[in-house]
Design an enzyme around this catalytic site. Structure first.
Site, PDB file in Angstrom:
ATOM      1  CD  GLU A  56      -3.082  -0.958   0.460  1.00 24.57           C
ATOM      2  OE1 GLU A  56      -3.604   0.167   0.197  1.00 24.57           O
ATOM      3  OE2 GLU A  56      -3.720  -1.738  -0.306  1.00 24.57           O
ATOM      4  CG  ASP A  74      -8.418   4.179  -6.462  1.00 26.72           C
ATOM      5  OD1 ASP A  74      -9.076   5.336  -6.113  1.00 26.72           O
ATOM      6  OD2 ASP A  74      -8.000   3.387  -5.314  1.00 26.72           O
ATOM      7  CB  THR A  79      -6.410   6.261  -0.832  1.00 22.57           C
ATOM      8  OG1 THR A  79      -7.183   5.666  -2.021  1.00 22.57           O
ATOM      9  CG2 THR A  79      -5.651   5.225  -0.181  1.00 22.57           C
TER      10      THR A  79
END
Length: 271
Positions: A56, A74, A79
């Site tokens: 990640e 995305d 995020t």
């Protein structure tokens, strides 16, 4: 971004019966203890956090990621944090709601109306221009870090470990489940964790049903790769091919160290 574990037994060479009586229980106890270890063992959980962080965040330092936040294009909006909470998928909203329950008036509480509106989209409406700065500021607060830990465990870690134990897979299997649920969530869509598992179950039986653990986990990883390839943002399957599959091919079902793997071309090691 967990998995599960257990093996090993030992036997004693024949000797006087009295010697057997005093020494046999120790290996049996050790075997039982090894079998009881799951991904929720603190040492194993730390390994899991590091491996997920390698994928990640390209770093083993997962505790440095509480402050992380960016839009990685995305389709999920921002995020952020130790497990990639997203403004577009609801888990970031749940996190900030929980944080506000335990600490009313925190620096992120004012964004709750906006987070509710952007849920399900990649929109930044109501979040820009200061949300990222305030997220980093919140990450300095121990209560926010605890809130991230809480939501990671509630939504991702505990469900995957519990399902892994129910399926009879060890530490590695529990980790394979954890990494899958971190990326895909556990919704009703065809690429969700539950449907990846369902696809795997159509190909192989888990140990709880008398199946071979390695064969089942290979089937699960095949299903996971299929799911990843359904979405351009997840089409690089190296976190399976050059990490989880490596551990599985070595028969390291207990995820014992040392561990060596690659993700997106970067090499990692845990001694």
């Amino acid at each position: 971004m967990l998995a599960i574990g257990a093996l090993l037994g030992s036997a004693l060479i024949a000797a006087p019966v009295a010697a057997h009586a005093t020494t046999a229980p120790a290996p049996a106890a050790e075997t039982a203890a090894a079998a009881a270890v799951g991904l929720d063992d603190p040492a194993k959980k730390e390994i899991a956090m590091k491996i997920v962080s390698s994928a990640e965040n390209s770093s083993l330092d997962w505790k440095a990621q509480y402050k992380y936040i960016e839009d990685i294009d995305d389709g999920r909006g921002y995020t952020a944090g130790i497990i990639g909470f997203c403004s577009g998928t609801g888990d970031m909203l749940d996190l900030v709601e929980y944080y506000t329950q335990i600490k009313p008036g925190n620096v992120l509480a004012k964004y709750l109306p906006a987070l509710r509106k952007v849920d399900g989209s990649d929109s930044h409406a109501g979040l820009d221009p200061n949300f990222t700065k305030d997220w980093a500021k919140a990450a300095q607060d121990a209560d926010f870090r605890k809130a991230q830990d809480h939501e990671r465990d509630r939504v991702y870690f505990n469900p995957s470990v519990n399902q892994g134990k129910a399926d009879g897979v060890g530490v590695l299997g529990q980790f394979i489940y954890y990494d899958a649920i971190v990326m895909h969530g556990d919704g009703g869509d065809s690429t969700s964790f539950r449907n990846i598992r369902k696809r795997a179950l159509s190909k192989a039986k888990p140990p709880s049903q008398g199946g071979n653990e390695s064969a089942y986990l290979n089937a699960f990883l095949d299903a996971r790769v299929w799911a990843m390839k359904q979405e351009e943002a997840h089409s690089d399957t190296s976190r399976v091919d050059t990490a989880q599959r490596v551990f599985l091919k070595k028969g390291n079902l207990n995820l014992n160290t040392p561990l060596d793997w690659k993700v997106y071309g970067d090499s990692f090691h845990i001694g």
